[in-house]
Write an enzyme that holds these catalytic residues in place. Structure first.
Site: not given
Ligand code: NAD
Length: 464
Positions: A141, A165-166, A168, A215, A237-238, A271, A367
């Site tokens: 998000w 899947k954007p 939530e 994520g 990309e985490l 991130c 983080e």
């Molecule tokens: P998140 O991992 O909670 O969720 C990301 C997406 O994945 C959401 O759409 C969520 O519904 C889905 N999701 C969650 N668990 C899942 C699973 N087990 N299987 C499949 N889908 C799942 O992350 P967030 O809170 O939305 O975003 C923040 C995180 O993203 C931070 O850790 C940030 O560092 C990272 N991020 C990384 C980059 C990069 O380029 N490395 C860029 C932006 C954000």
């Protein structure tokens, strides 16, 4: 039997983080909805692939041209601010950059995917990059358009179809982005599923060929394990815990300015936010005072107003950050400013500067993803490099030194994917956006990044 009953309709409550008010209830996809979205994307994929890359890019450029419409850009910007709190001026920049970014991605991916022919005596080998099939684009998000675009566009250019899947937290941004692509693409070339992490899990488990994921580390680990049984392709990309090393001969003013802004930008929800600042002790007090002074100048408020920083995207995220600050405070850290929620509605957190930290504290090893500048005094740049590398994360980093030569030498020893010397990340050309260790597996951007959305095919023949 209960299994024949239709599942209860579940919803995601889409909240405005500046007020805590509900914007809308968004129905979650069921497992059957996910299967249907994947099946439709699968059925449309051969025709999309057969169009050829030139025709696919012509269509994607029509999607890009949609962002020439100021009203659409404004609609996106308003949704970004409403759903995750980003100040409207920054949301406009994110939305406004989308058209040009789509065009840039198309051109760069087309070049990276162009077939080659190699000859060795009478043998000719053609190497082409073929689509994988159906790609699940699962995105976070914090940059609702930016992150989604970086997965969706290279996947489509390569001839894959996409199930999107954007997050939530930003379902309406996701819905409008899907609609904008779908208005130009053939039917079902991109399909949409909304919902919580369980919908993401169902999508990963479904009949897809690849997951393009941006994520958290924990979700990335889960996805990698879930993809293992059928060896689905993945790009993950985490998260990060980016170190910033400030040497005693650095330009302290420039370093303090960078530390303040890059710890607080997007309310620290980036991130590659600066999350650990290692400063040599000779300049540590001066540096810390300057950071406090600069952070004090940053304005915080509803993203609809002219502010630098909006609320945190969710109360859960705010509680997570407050918990880390409290953990450090109890272990003896000094909180120079902030460290508390702001009174009133919404999920606001005061910009926070902390020093006197050590490696046992969550602020230094998990983080944070919030508006906290965490300053760790070190005896030497050598110690800073060792501490920076003693982390499971390895996304970005920066080194601030009196001259670039020494800065580059220190940077080259950091276990990170991207390091800025006396500056931030990014750089010339089209470098990969790459995290090492647990910050990523595979990467986006650069020719090698685009090729991860394809499989190589070699065809060889002997000329008479
Ligand atoms: P998140 O991992 O909670 O969720 C990301 C997406 O994945 C959401 O759409 C969520 O519904 C889905 N999701 C969650 N668990 C899942 C699973 N087990 N299987 C499949 N889908 C799942 O992350 P967030 O809170 O939305 O975003 C923040 C995180 O993203 C931070 O850790 C940030 O560092 C990272 N991020 C990384 C980059 C990069 O380029 N490395 C860029 C932006 C954000």
């Amino acid at each position: 039997m209960s299994s024949t009953l239709p599942p209860a309709t579940r919803t995601v409550r889409d909240l405005d983080p500046a007020t805590g008010r509900t914007i809308q209830e968004i129905p979650c996809a069921t497992v059957d909805d996910v299967k249907d979205a994947v099946a439709r994307a699968r059925a449309s994929q051969p025709a999309w692939s057969a169009l050829g890359i030139v025709a696919r890019i012509e269509i994607l450029e029509r999607v890009a041209a949609k962002f020439d419409d100021d009203a659409l850009v404004e609609r996106f910007a308003e949704l970004i601010t409403a759903e995750m709190g980003k100040p409207i001026a920054q949301a406009r920049r994110e939305a406004g950059a989308t058209g040009a970014s789509i065009k840039r991605l198309c051109a760069a991916a087309a070049e990276a995917l162009a077939p080659t022919e190699t000859r060795s005596e009478q043998t000719v080998t053609r190497l082409s990059r073929e689509a994988l099939g159906v790609v699940a684009a699962i995105t976070p998000w914090n940059f609702p358009l930016g992150m989604a675009r970086e997965v969706i566009v290279p996947a489509l250019v390569a001839g894959n179809t996409v199930v999107f899947k954007p997050s939530e937290v930003v379902p309406l941004c996701g819905e409008l982005l899907h609609a904008t692509f779908a208005s130009e693409l053939p039917d079902d070339t991109i399909t949409l599923v909304q919902g919580l992490d369980d919908v993401g899990k169902a999508l990963v488990a479904s009949d897809i060929d690849m997951v393009g994921f941006v994520g958290s580390v924990s979700a990335g680990r889960h996805i990698m394990a879930a993809c293992a049984p059928s060896l689905k392709r993945i790009v993950l990309e985490l998260g990060g815990k980016d170190p910033m090393i400030v040497c005693k001969d650095a330009d302290i003013e420039a370093a303090a300015e960078f530390a303040a802004r890059e710890s607080m930008r997007n309310t620290g929800q980036v991130c590659c936010s600066v999350e650990r600042i290692y400063v040599e002790k000779d300049i540590a007090d001066d540096f810390t005072q300057r950071v406090v002074a600069k952070v004090s100048e940053l304005t915080v408020g509803n993203g609809l107003d002219d502010v630098f920083m909006g609320p945190m995207a969710s109360d859960g995220q705010r509680q997570h950050v407050l918990g880390q600050i409290e953990n450090a405070r109890q272990a003896g850290a000094t909180v120079h400013m902030g460290g508390h929620a702001l009174d009133g509605d919404g999920y606001f957190l005061a910009p926070t500067v902390v020093s006197g930290v050590d490696e046992s504290m969550k602020l230094m090893n998990e983080e944070t993803f919030g508006p906290v500048a965490t300053i760790r005094f070190v005896d030497s740049a050598e110690q800073a490099v060792a501490l920076a590398n003693a982390s499971e994360f390895g996304l970005g980093a920066s080194v601030w030194a009196g001259d670039n030569e020494r800065g580059v030498a220190l940077a080259s020893r950091l276990e990170s994917g991207m390091v800025g010397v006396n500056r931030g990340l990014g750089g010339a050309g089209d470098p990969p956006w790459a995290g090492v260790k647990q910050s990523g597996f595979g990467f986006l951007g650069s020719p090698d990044g685009y090729r991860q959305f394809t499989r190589p095919l070699t065809v060889s023949w002997d000329e008479a």
